[in-house]
Design a protein around this motif. Structure first.
Motif, short mmCIF file in Angstrom:
data_model
loop_
_atom_site.label_atom_id
_atom_site.label_comp_id
_atom_site.label_asym_id
_atom_site.label_seq_id
_atom_site.Cartn_x
_atom_site.Cartn_y
_atom_site.Cartn_z
N HIS A 1 34.03 38.22 46.70
CA HIS A 1 34.17 38.57 48.13
C HIS A 1 34.77 37.39 48.91
N THR A 2 34.25 36.19 48.67
CA THR A 2 34.75 34.99 49.37
C THR A 2 36.21 34.75 49.01
N TYR A 3 36.53 34.88 47.75
CA TYR A 3 37.89 34.63 47.30
C TYR A 3 38.88 35.61 47.94
N LEU A 4 38.52 36.89 47.93
CA LEU A 4 39.45 37.91 48.42
C LEU A 4 39.58 37.91 49.94
N THR A 5 38.51 37.61 50.64
CA THR A 5 38.58 37.70 52.10
C THR A 5 39.04 36.40 52.75
N SER A 6 38.78 35.25 52.11
CA SER A 6 39.19 33.97 52.71
C SER A 6 40.50 33.46 52.15
N GLY A 7 40.89 33.97 51.00
CA GLY A 7 42.16 33.55 50.42
C GLY A 7 42.06 32.41 49.44
N MET A 8 40.89 31.79 49.31
CA MET A 8 40.74 30.68 48.37
C MET A 8 39.40 30.81 47.65
N PRO A 9 39.32 30.33 46.40
CA PRO A 9 38.05 30.40 45.66
C PRO A 9 37.01 29.48 46.26
N PRO A 10 35.72 29.77 46.07
CA PRO A 10 34.67 28.91 46.62
C PRO A 10 34.67 27.51 46.02
N GLY A 11 35.39 27.30 44.92
CA GLY A 11 35.49 25.97 44.33
C GLY A 11 34.24 25.61 43.54
N ALA A 12 33.89 24.34 43.58
CA ALA A 12 32.80 23.86 42.73
C ALA A 12 31.42 24.07 43.34
N ARG A 13 31.36 24.66 44.52
CA ARG A 13 30.04 24.85 45.15
C ARG A 13 29.14 25.73 44.30
N TYR A 14 29.74 26.75 43.68
CA TYR A 14 28.93 27.65 42.86
C TYR A 14 29.83 28.38 41.88
N LEU A 15 29.42 28.42 40.64
CA LEU A 15 30.12 29.21 39.63
C LEU A 15 29.17 30.29 39.15
N PRO A 16 29.54 31.55 39.29
CA PRO A 16 28.64 32.62 38.82
C PRO A 16 28.52 32.60 37.30
N ALA A 17 27.46 33.23 36.82
CA ALA A 17 27.22 33.26 35.38
C ALA A 17 28.07 34.31 34.67
N SER A 18 28.68 35.21 35.41
CA SER A 18 29.47 36.28 34.79
C SER A 18 30.88 36.31 35.35
N LYS A 19 31.75 37.03 34.68
CA LYS A 19 33.12 37.27 35.14
C LYS A 19 33.45 38.76 35.05
N THR A 20 32.43 39.60 34.84
CA THR A 20 32.62 41.01 34.51
C THR A 20 33.30 41.79 35.62
N LEU A 21 32.83 41.65 36.85
CA LEU A 21 33.41 42.39 37.96
C LEU A 21 34.89 42.06 38.11
N ARG A 22 35.23 40.78 38.04
CA ARG A 22 36.62 40.37 38.19
C ARG A 22 37.48 40.85 37.02
N GLU A 23 36.91 40.87 35.83
CA GLU A 23 37.66 41.40 34.68
C GLU A 23 37.99 42.87 34.88
N VAL A 24 37.03 43.63 35.41
CA VAL A 24 37.27 45.05 35.67
C VAL A 24 38.40 45.22 36.68
N LEU A 25 38.36 44.45 37.76
CA LEU A 25 39.41 44.55 38.78
C LEU A 25 40.77 44.14 38.21
N ASN A 26 40.80 43.06 37.46
CA ASN A 26 42.07 42.62 36.87
C ASN A 26 42.62 43.65 35.89
N LYS A 27 41.72 44.24 35.11
CA LYS A 27 42.18 45.23 34.12
C LYS A 27 42.65 46.51 34.80
N ARG A 28 41.89 46.97 35.76
CA ARG A 28 42.21 48.26 36.40
C ARG A 28 43.38 48.18 37.38
N LEU A 29 43.48 47.04 38.06
CA LEU A 29 44.47 46.94 39.14
C LEU A 29 45.64 46.03 38.82
#
Length: 784
Positions: A171-199
């Motif tokens: 959400h932060t990446y898509l709405t602000s235009g930049m990744p949150p950076g090193a502040r926090y890395l989620p434990a998964s990449k599943t949602l983004r993989e689905v979006l990349n694959k589908r879109l």
């Protein structure tokens, strides 16, 4: 499909020539967020079943932002299982398209609800692929557990978990235009993989799942075991294994090739480099400093590092270090001089030892004032218990960390930093690694099955071997090059016997040398009983690799020069080669080979028909003398000079096989020493690639023409290739397209296990996706 058309498609895929990346319009400023002109698939129909209203809102806003960017995204949210089923039924009633990605809550929903979704699809959309089904929870462990249960219940579903923090990250990446950076890395990449694959978006997949590594591994094992068992029972085709294990297999292959697999996550991350080096090999290793071969072998030094192996510091290259590299006693090696860096890198990769070569002076760049071929004035070894390197002082036993970001070193690493011990022994005894390698072997078997059923030519990746280490031999499935001179160099006694012959024509030690070397050869030759190919190259001496400075002077005084190869070497030392060939066949007879796999024996650097015939007659005579029948061996030559390429028609008619040596071909064609890293860097700056890492188009053209001419003369000619360039997946595919049957590379994890997976997926995808070849119609004569 025609193979050339298929390979061209693969080359386009790997090089990106089939894509036209464009910047997305709107708020996104990140150049990595690339959106193609139109979605790869029609769109994404996403369904959230989640009672956390905050996650629902974030999901809806993600979809809304993507819609603004021109993507076809549908988003629906429900709170519980009852609403989920009602929503699906409404879609059926309205004849609306079903969701293609479902994200389920765990509490109150979970695997049981997922099975209801699957049954609904099987009943109402039997011809539609099942949707992506993943589990989203504030507790990642619960999500992983439910994903594993669903995988166990229905092997068709590649379920995974979604960290709730990933929704926030995306959400932060898509709405602000930049990744949150090193502040926090989620434990998964599943949602983004689905979006990349589908879109077709290119949302970064940064994540950190190390905390849940054991749980994820168990979940993956469930999937692997079930889908493989189903394939072996004939319930599903090999493509199911290939597709279900794609993410796991390619991710594992990449981690092998990047050197990240054995780094325990991010060893060395955030640690400042005290110095950098021109050349490097391996992965981060921490250990106590040693300054002599004796100190490495002394047990007392281990007390400094406990289980950590020592790191040997040298001022310059010493051939006496070769047996030490092969012994397994060394964790790393640091050489201040860049002299012989390429050779050291090869030795380190072969024996799985980390290394740094050629300290970069302060205020100098990687490409400045560097000539690897300039012999150092300093002796190889430091004196005393102190060394000075790159402006730093190192003491005997001092902990050091080599391999930071590849070419860096820390002389004062943090106390808590630990690095795993990784060597051929580890490969055999590391349970997790062995489980991963077994899974990759299953994927390879599925590829072989699919290729066979679909008429796609399969290609192999073999290993270059210069060690008889049992653990290493157990890890390879074919040997494309046995460097016999390096096997001798790895044994101090054998090396002394060989030096006495080369420098003083003393033949008394040769019988003992060949008798001792036969023990190692027999171990290698027993790979034939596994129906694995074994290709032995006769001696090919690079005398600067095996002789020290004083011995090199003696050699030049005796022969007038240093470089003696191929036919010239055969004429200079005929007795040596006769005895070597006889020793090889004697080892073959005593190795108790019961398979029908023939030994392959070849001579390096032959240039014309006369040289080939001379060696072939010698080989055939030795085979007959030792009672080795023609079907038990085959003969060939290395094609590694421009002259041999030009003379291939005359050469090929006398050979069962040829093996290209692209390192030497590249060196001769460009008149650029393979050891001159400064010249490599200058070439790369001008042309965009290093020709000793990526195959140059001109060399590919030479290989293609030579293969064509050789097979035109000898249609049964087998063609392999040995060269560092073959370890590059794009180059390997191009070589297969040129007619190469198999490639042979250094026996690293990345090459032996990563490279085959990457090339096989490329071939598989090309065969499935490339347009069918247009049939060629031969015009018929008109009847009169």
């Amino acid at each position: 499909m025609k193979l050339r058309q298929m390979f061209s498609y693969v080359a386009d895929k790997l090089t990106g020539r089939d894509q036209r990346p464009t910047r997305m319009p709107g708020v996104n400023k990140d150049p990595n967020f690339i959106g193609p002109p139109k979605p790869i698939v029609p769109g994404a129909n996403i369904l959230f079943c989640q009672d956390h209203t905050g996650l629902q809102r974030k999901g809806a806003e993600i979809a809304k932002q993507l819609q603004k960017e021109g993507y076809d995204v549908t988003f629906n949210g429900v709170l519980n299982e009852k609403e989920l089923i009602n929503h699906l039924e409404k879609l059926r009633h309205d004849n609306a398209p079903p969701p293609d990605a479902v994200f389920l809550d765990v509490g109150g929903v979970g695997e049981k609800a997922a099975l209801k979704v699957i049954r609904w699809f099987d009943k109402n959309h039997p011809n539609t692929p099942l949707p992506d089904i993943n589990f989203m929870s504030l507790d990642n462990s619960m999500g992983i557990t439910e994903a594993g249960r669903l995988r166990n219940s229905d092997s068709r579903v590649h379920a995974h978990f979604v960290d709730s923090g990933e929704v926030e990250w995306a959400h932060t990446y898509l709405t602000s235009g930049m990744p949150p950076g090193a502040r926090y890395l989620p434990a998964s990449k599943t949602l983004r993989e689905v979006l990349n694959k589908r879109l077709g978006t290119k949302i970064p997949l940064k994540h950190d799942d190390s905390y849940h590594a054991d749980e994820i591994r168990k979940m993956m094992e469930i999937t692997t075991d079930r889908i493989v068992a189903a394939w072996q029972r004939g319930k599903v085709g090999p493509e199911e294994v290939i597709e279900k294990m794609r993410g796991y297999a390619t991710g594992l292959a990449s981690s092998f090739r990047d050197g990240l697999y054995m780094q325990a996550g991010n060893t060395g991350a955030g640690i400042e480099k005290d110095a950098q080096f021109y050349g490097s090999a391996g992965f981060p290793v921490k250990g106590p400093a040693a300054f002599s071969i004796e100190e490495v072998t002394d047990k007392y030094l281990r007390s400094y590092g406990g289980t950590e192996k020592p790191v040997l510091f040298l001022q310059s290259y010493d051939p006496a270090v070769v047996p030490l590299l092969a012994s397994g006693a060394l964790g790393g090696i640091v050489v201040a001089s860049p002299y012989m860096a390429s050779h050291l890198k090869l030795l380190c990769e072969t024996h799985m030892v980390s290394g740094l070569f050629g300290a970069i002076p302060k205020n100098k760049s990687l490409t400045s004032e560097f000539n690897e071929e300039a012999k150092p004035d300093l002796p190889p070894h430091y004196e005393g218990n102190v060394a000075h390197i790159a402006g730093h002082t190192v003491h005997l036993g001092q902990p050091v960390l080599v391999g930071i970001d590849g070419n860096g070193i820390s002389f004062t690493p943090p106390v808590g930093v630990k690095t795993p011990v990784f060597d051929p022994y580890t490969i055999v005894h590391d349970d997790k690694l062995q489980a991963d390698l077994r899974n990759l072997a299953r994927v390879s078997e599925a590829f072989a099955d699919w290729f066979s059923k679909n008429g796609v030519e399969a290609h192999g990746v073999k290993a270059n071997i210069e060690s008889t280490n049992t653990y290493l031999l157990d890890s390879v499935h074919g040997i494309g090059l046995v460097r016999t001179e390096q096997m001798v160099a790895a044994d101090e006694k054998q090396m002394q016997d060989l030096k006495r012959y080369l420098l003083y024509s003393d033949i008394k030690g040769l019988p003992r040398m060949f008798e001792d070397s036969e023990y190692g050869l027999r171990d290698i030759l027993k790979k034939l009983n596994e129906n694995a190919p074994v290709k032995i190259r006769l001696f090919d001496f690079v005398h600067s690799e095996i002789l020290n400075a004083e011995e090199q002077k003696t050699f030049v005084e005796k022969y007038g020069k240093m470089d003696i190869h191929g036919g010239e070497a055969l004429n200079t030392w005929p007795h040596l080669y006769e005895k070597q060939i006889q020793s090889i066949f004697h080892a073959l007879k005593s190795a108790d080979i019961f398979s029908g796999q023939p030994l392959e024996i070849m001579m390096p650097a032959l240039k014309d028909e006369a040289e080939v015939l001379k060696v072939k007659e010698m080989v055939d005579a030795a085979a007959k003398k030792n009672g080795v029948h023609p079907g038990q061996y085959s003969f060939g030559t290395m094609v590694e000079t421009l002259a041999s390429c030009e003379n291939i028609r005359a050469i090929a008619k006398h050979c069962d096989f040829i093996s290209f040596g692209t390192n030497d071909l590249t060196q001769e064609y460009f008149n650029m020493a393979r050891s001159d890293l400064k010249a490599h860097a200058g070439f790369e700056k001008k042309n965009g690639y290093d020709p000793f890492k990526t195959l140059a188009p001109k060399i590919l053209d030479i290989v293609t023409e030579t293969v064509h001419n050789g097979r035109e003369q000898n249609p049964k000619l087998r063609v392999d290739l040995c060269g560092a360039q073959a370890a590059d997946p794009k180059s390997a595919v191009a070589l297969f397209n040129a007619g190469i049957d198999n490639v042979s590379v250094a026996p690293s994890l990345g090459n032996l296990y990563g490279l085959p997976i990457m090339t096989n997926y490329a071939l598989y995808d090309a065969a499935r996706e490339a347009p069918a070849a247009v049939p060629q119609v031969t015009p018929q004569k008109q009847a009169i």
